[in-house]
Motif scaffolding. Structure first.
Motif, PDB file in Angstrom:
ATOM      1  N   ILE A   1       0.839  -1.203   0.000  1.00  0.00           N
ATOM      2  CA  ILE A   1       0.000   0.000   0.000  1.00  0.00           C
ATOM      3  C   ILE A   1       0.877   1.257   0.000  1.00  0.00           C
ATOM      4  N   CYS A   2       1.951   1.239   0.753  1.00  0.00           N
ATOM      5  CA  CYS A   2       2.824   2.416   0.847  1.00  0.00           C
ATOM      6  C   CYS A   2       3.532   2.730  -0.471  1.00  0.00           C
ATOM      7  N   ASN A   3       3.576   1.767  -1.393  1.00  0.00           N
ATOM      8  CA  ASN A   3       4.270   1.976  -2.670  1.00  0.00           C
ATOM      9  C   ASN A   3       3.321   2.322  -3.818  1.00  0.00           C
ATOM     10  N   LEU A   4       2.037   2.436  -3.535  1.00  0.00           N
ATOM     11  CA  LEU A   4       1.088   2.751  -4.594  1.00  0.00           C
ATOM     12  C   LEU A   4       1.319   4.179  -5.089  1.00  0.00           C
ATOM     13  N   PRO A   5       1.227   4.398  -6.395  1.00  0.00           N
ATOM     14  CA  PRO A   5       1.421   5.747  -6.923  1.00  0.00           C
ATOM     15  C   PRO A   5       0.309   6.694  -6.460  1.00  0.00           C
ATOM     16  N   GLU A   6       0.670   7.941  -6.302  1.00  0.00           N
ATOM     17  CA  GLU A   6      -0.297   8.944  -5.847  1.00  0.00           C
ATOM     18  C   GLU A   6      -1.495   9.026  -6.795  1.00  0.00           C
TER      19      GLU A   6
ATOM     20  N   GLU B   1      -3.984  10.430   2.231  1.00  0.00           N
ATOM     21  CA  GLU B   1      -3.759  11.616   3.070  1.00  0.00           C
ATOM     22  C   GLU B   1      -2.277  11.814   3.363  1.00  0.00           C
ATOM     23  N   ILE B   2      -1.562  10.728   3.590  1.00  0.00           N
ATOM     24  CA  ILE B   2      -0.124  10.820   3.858  1.00  0.00           C
ATOM     25  C   ILE B   2       0.597  11.413   2.650  1.00  0.00           C
ATOM     26  N   LYS B   3       0.293  10.896   1.452  1.00  0.00           N
ATOM     27  CA  LYS B   3       0.949  11.405   0.242  1.00  0.00           C
ATOM     28  C   LYS B   3       0.515  12.839  -0.049  1.00  0.00           C
ATOM     29  N   LEU B   4      -0.762  13.125   0.112  1.00  0.00           N
ATOM     30  CA  LEU B   4      -1.291  14.463  -0.148  1.00  0.00           C
ATOM     31  C   LEU B   4      -0.604  15.516   0.708  1.00  0.00           C
ATOM     32  N   ASN B   5      -0.292  15.158   1.938  1.00  0.00           N
ATOM     33  CA  ASN B   5       0.288  16.105   2.891  1.00  0.00           C
ATOM     34  C   ASN B   5       1.799  15.990   3.036  1.00  0.00           C
ATOM     35  N   GLY B   6       2.434  15.185   2.178  1.00  0.00           N
ATOM     36  CA  GLY B   6       3.892  15.078   2.190  1.00  0.00           C
ATOM     37  C   GLY B   6       4.452  14.442   3.455  1.00  0.00           C
ATOM     38  N   LEU B   7       3.743  13.465   3.994  1.00  0.00           N
ATOM     39  CA  LEU B   7       4.157  12.834   5.256  1.00  0.00           C
ATOM     40  C   LEU B   7       4.753  11.443   5.072  1.00  0.00           C
ATOM     41  N   GLU B   8       5.184  11.127   3.884  1.00  0.00           N
ATOM     42  CA  GLU B   8       5.731   9.792   3.622  1.00  0.00           C
ATOM     43  C   GLU B   8       6.952   9.477   4.478  1.00  0.00           C
ATOM     44  N   TYR B   9       7.638  10.501   4.933  1.00  0.00           N
ATOM     45  CA  TYR B   9       8.804  10.286   5.797  1.00  0.00           C
ATOM     46  C   TYR B   9       8.432   9.519   7.067  1.00  0.00           C
ATOM     47  N   LEU B  10       7.171   9.586   7.470  1.00  0.00           N
ATOM     48  CA  LEU B  10       6.730   8.845   8.660  1.00  0.00           C
ATOM     49  C   LEU B  10       6.852   7.335   8.467  1.00  0.00           C
ATOM     50  N   LEU B  11       6.809   6.889   7.227  1.00  0.00           N
ATOM     51  CA  LEU B  11       6.858   5.453   6.939  1.00  0.00           C
ATOM     52  C   LEU B  11       8.277   4.924   6.756  1.00  0.00           C
ATOM     53  N   HIS B  12       9.244   5.804   6.548  1.00  0.00           N
ATOM     54  CA  HIS B  12      10.626   5.374   6.276  1.00  0.00           C
ATOM     55  C   HIS B  12      11.198   4.457   7.353  1.00  0.00           C
ATOM     56  N   PRO B  13      11.074   4.791   8.645  1.00  0.00           N
ATOM     57  CA  PRO B  13      11.633   3.873   9.655  1.00  0.00           C
ATOM     58  C   PRO B  13      10.954   2.502   9.637  1.00  0.00           C
TER      59      PRO B  13
END
Length: 74
Positions: free
Chosen positions: A25-30, A55-67
């Motif tokens: 799910i985290c790799n799906l294109p916007e 919502e995460i992609k829309l708001n530029g919060l993908e960094y939350l998923l990196h760890p």
């Protein structure tokens, strides 16, 4: 469901159908998530995860998923 569990599910749950079947799910294109947003997200947990990822992609919060991504792949 706790927010930590939702974030963990975003990096460990695969799309069960469609063009991006078996993609996390985290790799799906916007653009795919925007399409679901316009058409309507599916019911249940999958819909909640897709809406959250939108919502995460829309708001530029993908960094939350990196760890979490690093934890799952490392």
């Amino acid at each position: 469901m706790k927010s930590e569990e939702v974030l963990q599910d975003l990096v460990s749950t695969k799309m069960p159908f469609g063009k991006y079947k078996d993609s996390f799910i985290c790799n799906l294109p916007e653009a795919y998530l925007v399409w679901f947003h316009r058409q309507g997200f599916p019911a249940g947990k999958l819909g909640m995860l897709l809406a959250t990822m939108y919502e995460i992609k829309l708001n530029g919060l993908e960094y939350l998923l990196h760890p979490l991504r690093n934890k799952n792949t490392g």
